[in-house]
Design an enzyme around this catalytic site. Structure first.
Site, PDB file in Angstrom:
ATOM      1  N   ASP A  78      -0.177  -9.343   9.327  1.00  0.00           N
ATOM      2  CA  ASP A  78      -1.187  -8.922   8.365  1.00  0.00           C
ATOM      3  C   ASP A  78      -2.200 -10.016   8.125  1.00  0.00           C
ATOM      4  O   ASP A  78      -1.938 -11.180   8.353  1.00  0.00           O
ATOM      5  CB  ASP A  78      -0.508  -8.635   7.015  1.00  0.00           C
ATOM      6  CG  ASP A  78       0.013  -7.219   6.962  1.00  0.00           C
ATOM      7  OD1 ASP A  78      -0.302  -6.450   7.881  1.00  0.00           O
ATOM      8  OD2 ASP A  78       0.740  -6.905   6.002  1.00  0.00           O
ATOM      9  N   LYS A 101      -6.081  -5.594   7.593  1.00  0.00           N
ATOM     10  CA  LYS A 101      -7.506  -5.384   7.356  1.00  0.00           C
ATOM     11  C   LYS A 101      -8.217  -6.720   7.434  1.00  0.00           C
ATOM     12  O   LYS A 101      -7.693  -7.734   7.028  1.00  0.00           O
ATOM     13  CB  LYS A 101      -7.714  -4.812   5.957  1.00  0.00           C
ATOM     14  CG  LYS A 101      -7.024  -3.510   5.743  1.00  0.00           C
ATOM     15  CD  LYS A 101      -7.238  -3.058   4.320  1.00  0.00           C
ATOM     16  CE  LYS A 101      -6.165  -2.068   3.953  1.00  0.00           C
ATOM     17  NZ  LYS A 101      -5.484  -2.324   2.725  1.00  0.00           N
ATOM     18  N   MET A 131      -3.500  -6.863  -6.559  1.00  0.00           N
ATOM     19  CA  MET A 131      -4.554  -5.948  -6.097  1.00  0.00           C
ATOM     20  C   MET A 131      -5.393  -5.422  -7.255  1.00  0.00           C
ATOM     21  O   MET A 131      -5.804  -4.265  -7.256  1.00  0.00           O
ATOM     22  CB  MET A 131      -3.930  -4.753  -5.340  1.00  0.00           C
ATOM     23  CG  MET A 131      -3.147  -5.173  -4.117  1.00  0.00           C
ATOM     24  SD  MET A 131      -2.337  -3.785  -3.312  1.00  0.00           S
ATOM     25  CE  MET A 131      -0.897  -3.551  -4.354  1.00  0.00           C
TER      26      MET A 131
HETATM   27  N1  SAH Z   1       3.617  -8.438  -0.445  1.00  0.00           N
HETATM   28  C1  SAH Z   1       2.621  -9.282  -1.059  1.00  0.00           C
HETATM   29  C2  SAH Z   1       1.621  -8.493  -1.844  1.00  0.00           C
HETATM   30  C3  SAH Z   1       0.754  -7.634  -0.984  1.00  0.00           C
HETATM   31  S1  SAH Z   1      -0.426  -6.734  -1.890  1.00  0.00           S
HETATM   32  C4  SAH Z   1       3.328 -10.342  -1.897  1.00  0.00           C
HETATM   33  O1  SAH Z   1       4.516 -10.231  -2.160  1.00  0.00           O
HETATM   34  O2  SAH Z   1       2.671 -11.304  -2.263  1.00  0.00           O
HETATM   35  C5  SAH Z   1      -1.852  -7.763  -1.741  1.00  0.00           C
HETATM   36  C6  SAH Z   1      -2.123  -8.460  -3.047  1.00  0.00           C
HETATM   37  O3  SAH Z   1      -1.269  -9.570  -3.184  1.00  0.00           O
HETATM   38  C7  SAH Z   1      -3.494  -9.028  -3.185  1.00  0.00           C
HETATM   39  O4  SAH Z   1      -4.433  -8.059  -3.569  1.00  0.00           O
HETATM   40  C8  SAH Z   1      -3.293 -10.050  -4.271  1.00  0.00           C
HETATM   41  O5  SAH Z   1      -3.220  -9.440  -5.518  1.00  0.00           O
HETATM   42  C9  SAH Z   1      -1.916 -10.557  -3.936  1.00  0.00           C
HETATM   43  N2  SAH Z   1      -1.960 -11.791  -3.126  1.00  0.00           N
HETATM   44  C10 SAH Z   1      -1.468 -11.968  -1.900  1.00  0.00           C
HETATM   45  N3  SAH Z   1      -1.635 -13.245  -1.508  1.00  0.00           N
HETATM   46  C11 SAH Z   1      -2.222 -13.886  -2.534  1.00  0.00           C
HETATM   47  C12 SAH Z   1      -2.635 -15.215  -2.779  1.00  0.00           C
HETATM   48  N4  SAH Z   1      -2.476 -16.166  -1.853  1.00  0.00           N
HETATM   49  N5  SAH Z   1      -3.194 -15.518  -3.947  1.00  0.00           N
HETATM   50  C13 SAH Z   1      -3.362 -14.579  -4.895  1.00  0.00           C
HETATM   51  N6  SAH Z   1      -3.000 -13.307  -4.723  1.00  0.00           N
HETATM   52  C14 SAH Z   1      -2.431 -12.956  -3.570  1.00  0.00           C
END
Ligand code: SAH
Length: 516
Positions: free
Chosen positions: A39, A61, A176
């Site tokens: 991803d 994406k 998100m």
């Molecule tokens: N499975 C992932 C979440 C995926 S949904 C997890 O456990 O982290 C995608 C969302 O994750 C983004 O829109 C944001 O809200 C958050 N996200 C992922 N990486 C991030 C980062 N490095 N810093 C802040 N938010 C993050």
């Protein structure tokens, strides 16, 4: 982890961004992968943990990438698993926290493809942690809820029950959600959350480009807008946000946010990258050189035999690469350290350490880690002395010439070539991304630990050297600096006083913190 059977899929959490936050289990799965389906939010540096020949499929994406639908991804995992491949599905954060990993597992299960889940560190806890915000804290917050902000709060049929949510937990962590922040704030206050409740928004958490904005439900929308904060970001709502004032630790490091280019070989980049990361800089690895052993088997064997029989007074190493290759040559010939019947001298401390770790005591390490420094440390009169110097092809002639000038008989043995890596290596994975960022002007300081890394990076860039004009140049010592000046037409801004990797990092730290 034992070797997995073929026809297996791992659903792997890559962690939130900082590549150090990958788990040991994830690294082991990657090391066995035939194919990695990754991803956008999985750090591209992690792809280097997969074998060089593994196929890499971008599923996520991205501005310039084709987006696969979830059904297409599910189908791909099933198809590759069934075809007998070892598949790593690498997902940002944790695969089962808003990661749609559950859907992928369902597809695999329904189709009888064996799989395992390797949890990852979710951004939901890691981004707040790197911002100095514990999601629970004794006496402040004893419950936390993770919420998706993706579903439009204004819609009638959204999946989130805001009424219940607003008062349900002491801390709310929304993923998100930045795009919908205004609606989220409105819902929470409408449903009874105090307008003075502290809020933090953490963008690109755990990475050197992390930014955090804090405020209250009242003013956070304007503040986030003013700062231009966007996705990916997590929103933290609750009293725990106040702890950041005391607990900030990551974004207060001296070089926080500085983007540095590390041009050492893939094998040797780690030490410099870690040292830079420890002071807060982002280390972007673009291995400008690859080391390829190249020696004449016969003459090298003759030199070793002669040394074993006491034919040399001195053995001189000018780099750790030379030590590595020399000793693998000895091993291949089933020889060991007893072959080293000579006094041993080196140019730098890292080379001395490489020898010491092989049980060879070093007789001479100069005070200044240059060829000139070594010459100063060696006897002035070397009449009738025999010296063996195994080293890189096309190395500087100074050392050899000067030793001969002092009366020594010098045998110079080429051991390896330091040259730009093959095209394929620079065009794939993290290196390609690093090159793109260099060209896009996204590097603040380019670091060079050897003259050959300058030469090679210039060769990789080809005709257009402008990316190196836009950043500051940091060199490990005067020889590297002279090469940079020759090829780039200006004096490097930073030259280390102590010609070691820690010395280079100290020099960057001093120069950059006094820049403002
Ligand atoms: N499975 C992932 C979440 C995926 S949904 C997890 O456990 O982290 C995608 C969302 O994750 C983004 O829109 C944001 O809200 C958050 N996200 C992922 N990486 C991030 C980062 N490095 N810093 C802040 N938010 C993050």
């Amino acid at each position: 982890m034992s070797q997995a059977p073929t026809g297996f899929v791992w659903l792997v959490g890559a962690g939130p961004g900082d590549p150090g936050l990958i788990t040991v289990a994830a690294a082991e799965a990657l090391a066995q992968a035939d194919v990695v389906v990754y991803d956008r939010l999985a750090n591209p540096a992690l792809l280097d943990l997969a074998p060089a020949g593994a196929e890499r499929v971008a599923a996520g994406k991205g501005p310039d990438r084709h987006t696969m639908t979830q059904d297409e991804i599910n189908a791909l995992l099933v198809e590759r698993g069934r075809a007998g491949e070892r598949v790593v599905r690498l997902k940002g954060g944790d695969p089962f926290v808003f990661g749609r990993g559950g859907e992928e597992a369902e597809a695999l299960s329904a189709n009888g493809v064996p799989f395992a889940v390797i949890p990852g560190i979710s951004s939901a806890v890691a981004a707040p942690a790197y911002a100095g915000i514990p999601v629970t804290h004794r006496g402040v917050a004893s419950s936390v809820t993770f919420v998706t902000g993706h579903e439009d709060p204004a819609k009638e049929s959204h999946g989130v029950d805001w009424q219940r949510l607003a008062g349900s937990a002491d801390t709310l962590v929304l993923l998100m959600g930045v795009g919908q922040l205004a609606e989220i704030v409105e819902r929470l206050t409408a449903c009874g959350r105090d307008a003075e409740t502290p809020v933090a928004v953490v963008e690109w958490g755990t990475l050197s480009r992390q930014r955090t904005v804090t405020g209250t439900l009242c003013d956070i929308v304007d503040k986030v807008h003013d700062e231009g904060i966007g996705a990916p970001a997590v929103i933290v709502v609750g009293e725990v946000v106040r702890l950041r004032d005391k607990l900030r630790w990551f974004d207060t490091r001296p070089l926080f946010g500085l983007r540095t280019l590390v041009t050492r070989t893939r094998e040797h980049a780690g030490q410099l990258s870690k040292a830079l990361a420890a002071v807060g800089a982002e280390a972007i690895e673009l291995p400008a050189i690859a080391i390829t052993p190249r020696y004449d088997e016969k003459t090298l064997a003759a030199a070793v035999d002669s040394m074993k029989a006491g034919g040399y007074d001195w053995l001189i190493f000018t780099s750790t690469n030379a030590v590595d290759i020399f000793f693998s040559f000895l091993e291949r010939r089933q020889l060991d350290t007893r072959s080293v019947q000579a006094q041993v001298a080196v140019i730098g401390s890292a080379t001395a350490e490489a020898l010491q770790s092989r049980g060879i005591a070093v007789d001479v390490t100069p005070e200044r880690f240059t060829a000139e420094g070594l010459l100063a440390a060696l006897p002035d009169d070397l009449t009738d002395r025999r010296v063996l110097v195994p080293r890189a092809e096309n190395a500087r002639p100074l050392l050899i010439d000067e030793l001969r000038g002092r009366g020594a008989t010098v045998d110079e043995e080429t051991l390896y070539v330091a040259a730009p890596p093959g095209d394929g290596d620079v065009q794939a994975g993290a290196a390609a991304e690093a090159l793109r960022r260099l060209r896009a002007g996204e590097i603040d300081v380019a670091t060079f630990a050897s003259a050959s890394s300058v030469t090679s990076l210039v060769a990789i860039l080809g005709d257009d050297l402008s990316p190196l004009r836009r950043c500051r140049i940091a060199c490990i010592g005067p020889i590297t600096a002279a090469k940079a000046e020759e090829l780039l037409g200006r004096e490097p801004e930073i030259v280390a006083e102590e010609h070691t990797i820690p010395g280079l990092v100290t020099a960057i730290e001093e120069a950059e913190t006094s820049r403002v």
